[in-house]
Design a protein around this motif. Structure first.
Motif, PDB file in Angstrom:
ATOM      1  N   SER A 113       0.796  -1.091  -0.103  1.00  3.94           N
ATOM      2  CA  SER A 113       0.088   0.013  -0.044  1.00  3.94           C
ATOM      3  C   SER A 113       0.741   1.173  -0.033  1.00  3.94           C
ATOM      4  CB  SER A 113      -1.174  -0.072   1.304  1.00  3.94           C
ATOM      5  OG  SER A 113      -0.254   0.115   2.344  1.00  3.94           O
ATOM      6  N   HIS A 161       0.993   4.050  -2.996  1.00  2.49           N
ATOM      7  CA  HIS A 161       0.953   5.475  -2.573  1.00  2.49           C
ATOM      8  C   HIS A 161       2.171   6.281  -3.170  1.00  2.49           C
ATOM      9  CE1 HIS A 161       1.087   9.249  -0.539  1.00  2.49           C
ATOM     10  NE2 HIS A 161      -0.014   9.196  -0.344  1.00  2.49           N
ATOM     11  N   ARG A 164      -1.771  13.133 -10.752  1.00  5.16           N
ATOM     12  CA  ARG A 164      -1.281  12.913  -9.421  1.00  5.16           C
ATOM     13  C   ARG A 164      -0.912  14.161  -8.993  1.00  5.16           C
ATOM     14  NH1 ARG A 164       4.745  10.465  -9.729  1.00  5.16           N
ATOM     15  NH2 ARG A 164       4.159   9.725  -7.661  1.00  5.16           N
ATOM     16  N   GLY A 168      -3.601  11.420  -3.677  1.00  2.00           N
ATOM     17  CA  GLY A 168      -3.340  10.259  -2.996  1.00  2.00           C
ATOM     18  C   GLY A 168      -2.298   9.427  -3.891  1.00  2.00           C
TER      19      GLY A 168
END
Length: 148
Positions: A78, A82, A135, A142
């Motif tokens: 995760s 990210h 982004r 995020g």
């Protein structure tokens, strides 16, 4: 043996010689990955700043890539997603391609050829551009790595 004839077991190089190129490619990736795993990119002063980020204030498509590798090396999927989701996708694709290559040469076949063509390259470039823009927008915050 004819021009188009497949190599026979007696004409194929030994398995260790066939495995040399994919294993050398693995080592070429593993050595820097081990370094990045050991030297945390989240701690300031170890790696240079991104020149694109410094010049524009925008995250480039590669920003967060070192942090992504560091997170993956420590089993943090995760965190890696990210830091740079496109890098995680790229690493997964490259791992599959490398496994195909390893399998092909281990069973004595030729290395698989990859020829994406102009349309696929254009699609890849478009996806990288969209990722870069999103982004850097508030809606895609995020997808941006944290500031260090």
């Amino acid at each position: 043996m004819g021009v188009n004839a497949a190599p026979t077991a007696s004409t194929r190089p030994p398995v260790l010689r066939r495995l040399g190129p994919p294993l050398a490619a693995l080592a070429a990736v593993a050595v820097p990955a081990v370094y990045i795993a050991a030297v945390d990119p989240n701690a300031p002063g170890h790696y240079p700043d991104c020149p694109f980020l410094a010049a524009t204030g925008w995250w480039c498509p590669g920003c967060g890539g070192l942090r992504c590798v560091h997170a993956l090396a420590h089993g943090d999927l995760s965190g890696a997603l990210h830091d740079n989701a496109s890098a995680v996708l790229l690493f997964a694709v490259l791992a599959v391609l490398w496994l195909r290559w390893l399998w092909a040469v281990s069973v004595g076949g030729p290395a698989p050829r990859i020829a994406p063509g102009a349309r696929r390259w254009a699609l890849i470039a478009l996806l990288v551009l969209v990722f870069t823009v999103v982004r850097n927008l508030p809606v895609g915050a995020g997808l941006a790595p944290p500031l260090v």
